[in-house]
Design a protein around this motif. Structure first.
Motif, PDB file in Angstrom:
ATOM      1  N   GLN A 192      38.179  12.606 -24.545  1.00 38.35           N
ATOM      2  CA  GLN A 192      37.772  13.041 -23.207  1.00 38.35           C
ATOM      3  C   GLN A 192      36.249  13.079 -23.097  1.00 38.35           C
ATOM      4  O   GLN A 192      35.672  12.700 -22.072  1.00 38.35           O
ATOM      5  CB  GLN A 192      38.362  14.420 -22.902  1.00 38.35           C
ATOM      6  CG  GLN A 192      39.871  14.405 -22.680  1.00 38.35           C
ATOM      7  CD  GLN A 192      40.447  15.799 -22.519  1.00 38.35           C
ATOM      8  OE1 GLN A 192      40.028  16.735 -23.212  1.00 38.35           O
ATOM      9  NE2 GLN A 192      41.418  15.951 -21.613  1.00 38.35           N
TER      10      GLN A 192
ATOM     11  N   ASN B  92      41.643  10.863 -19.917  1.00 37.51           N
ATOM     12  CA  ASN B  92      41.584  11.612 -18.675  1.00 37.51           C
ATOM     13  C   ASN B  92      41.088  13.039 -18.951  1.00 37.51           C
ATOM     14  O   ASN B  92      41.718  13.792 -19.695  1.00 37.51           O
ATOM     15  CB  ASN B  92      42.981  11.638 -18.054  1.00 37.51           C
ATOM     16  CG  ASN B  92      42.998  12.277 -16.673  1.00 37.51           C
ATOM     17  OD1 ASN B  92      42.110  13.036 -16.305  1.00 37.51           O
ATOM     18  ND2 ASN B  92      44.028  11.973 -15.910  1.00 37.51           N
ATOM     19  N   ALA B  93      39.987  13.403 -18.348  1.00 36.64           N
ATOM     20  CA  ALA B  93      39.367  14.702 -18.597  1.00 36.64           C
ATOM     21  C   ALA B  93      40.168  15.860 -18.016  1.00 36.64           C
ATOM     22  O   ALA B  93      39.943  17.018 -18.388  1.00 36.64           O
ATOM     23  CB  ALA B  93      37.954  14.726 -18.015  1.00 36.64           C
ATOM     24  N   THR B  94      41.114  15.587 -17.110  1.00 41.81           N
ATOM     25  CA  THR B  94      41.900  16.661 -16.500  1.00 41.81           C
ATOM     26  C   THR B  94      43.125  17.048 -17.338  1.00 41.81           C
ATOM     27  O   THR B  94      43.787  18.035 -17.029  1.00 41.81           O
ATOM     28  CB  THR B  94      42.377  16.255 -15.095  1.00 41.81           C
ATOM     29  OG1 THR B  94      43.310  15.163 -15.196  1.00 41.81           O
ATOM     30  CG2 THR B  94      41.197  15.834 -14.222  1.00 41.81           C
ATOM     31  N   LEU B  95      43.388  16.286 -18.374  1.00 33.25           N
ATOM     32  CA  LEU B  95      44.553  16.578 -19.209  1.00 33.25           C
ATOM     33  C   LEU B  95      44.323  17.844 -20.035  1.00 33.25           C
ATOM     34  O   LEU B  95      43.213  18.087 -20.507  1.00 33.25           O
ATOM     35  CB  LEU B  95      44.847  15.401 -20.147  1.00 33.25           C
ATOM     36  CG  LEU B  95      45.320  14.105 -19.497  1.00 33.25           C
ATOM     37  CD1 LEU B  95      45.428  12.997 -20.547  1.00 33.25           C
ATOM     38  CD2 LEU B  95      46.662  14.303 -18.802  1.00 33.25           C
ATOM     39  N   ASP B  96      45.367  18.636 -20.189  1.00 35.30           N
ATOM     40  CA  ASP B  96      45.306  19.822 -21.048  1.00 35.30           C
ATOM     41  C   ASP B  96      45.459  19.366 -22.494  1.00 35.30           C
ATOM     42  O   ASP B  96      46.514  18.862 -22.879  1.00 35.30           O
ATOM     43  CB  ASP B  96      46.429  20.782 -20.665  1.00 35.30           C
ATOM     44  CG  ASP B  96      46.401  22.055 -21.495  1.00 35.30           C
ATOM     45  OD1 ASP B  96      46.710  21.973 -22.708  1.00 35.30           O
ATOM     46  OD2 ASP B  96      46.077  23.120 -20.944  1.00 35.30           O
TER      47      ASP B  96
END
Length: 212
Positions: free
Chosen positions: A162, A168-172
């Motif tokens: 990330q 994807n930077a929005t992934l947990d």
């Protein structure tokens, strides 16, 4: 998975089939490596104390004196195996290449190993998890701790990806770490049935695409 009866009582029973053994000051790592191979090949329930004596070259009394009983030997053997397994995963994930490449290579390793192993050998940790009895809380906690360590390493790899913009930077990252652990375990289980490397590689590719 614990055997009935006191280990000391069991130790007094027929010891034929166990060699005379080495002096008490044996190398624990060597013994656990041998024991893990026996459990890995045959499973916990099908492994006898005589099998462990034969593989390690030790008497029942020596094994019981250090590990308590067959269940204790199993737990110690699992810990020994897991240390190496977790260390190797960390080494692959921390390879000096981009995070997405090291992660894919790590997953591909499990796909290839799953296809290469014969019979139902699979992974010692996976086999133990599948054979685990519902009431064996000690083993359940041990397996859960190993899984947490692996998922944490995978989550750290996701964070690196990330940071570089590859994932994807929005992934947990924790959820993705658990997801990737499921992929790893699934590859091992599927590899026991269908030794088709191409099919497992496609699964790895789908998993990687889910991260972008």
């Amino acid at each position: 998975m614990k055997q009935p009866g006191s280990p000391h009582q069991s130790a007094k029973k027929a010891g034929a089939g166990c060699p005379r053994g080495r002096p008490r000051e044996f190398d624990t790592n060597t013994v656990l490596a041998s024991a893990s191979q026996v459990f890995w090949n045959h499973g916990y329930h099908a492994t006898s104390i005589d099998d462990l004596c034969k593989a390690t070259g030790l008497l029942r009394g020596s094994l019981y004196g250090v590990f308590g009983d067959k269940h204790g030997i199993m737990l110690a053997a699992l810990d020994h195996y897991a240390e190496g397994s977790v260390a190797r995963l960390a080494e692959r994930l921390n390879a000096p290449v981009p995070a997405e490449e090291s992660l894919r290579n790590a997953l591909l390793h499990y796909a290839r190993v799953a296809c290469a192993l014969t019979g139902e050998r699979s992974c010692f940790i996976t086999n133990t998890t599948l054979e685990m009895q519902p009431g064996d809380e000690e083993l359940r906690a041990r397996v859960a701790a190993i899984q947490r360590r692996m998922a944490t390493l995978l989550a750290a790899s996701v964070i690196r990806g990330q940071a570089s913009g590859a994932f994807n930077a929005t992934l947990d990252e924790k959820a993705v770490g658990d997801f990737l652990l499921c992929i790893m375990q699934g590859l091992r289980v599927m590899g026991r049935v269908a030794h088709q490397e191409d099919a497992l590689i496609k699964i790895v590719d789908v998993a990687m695409r889910a991260l972008v």
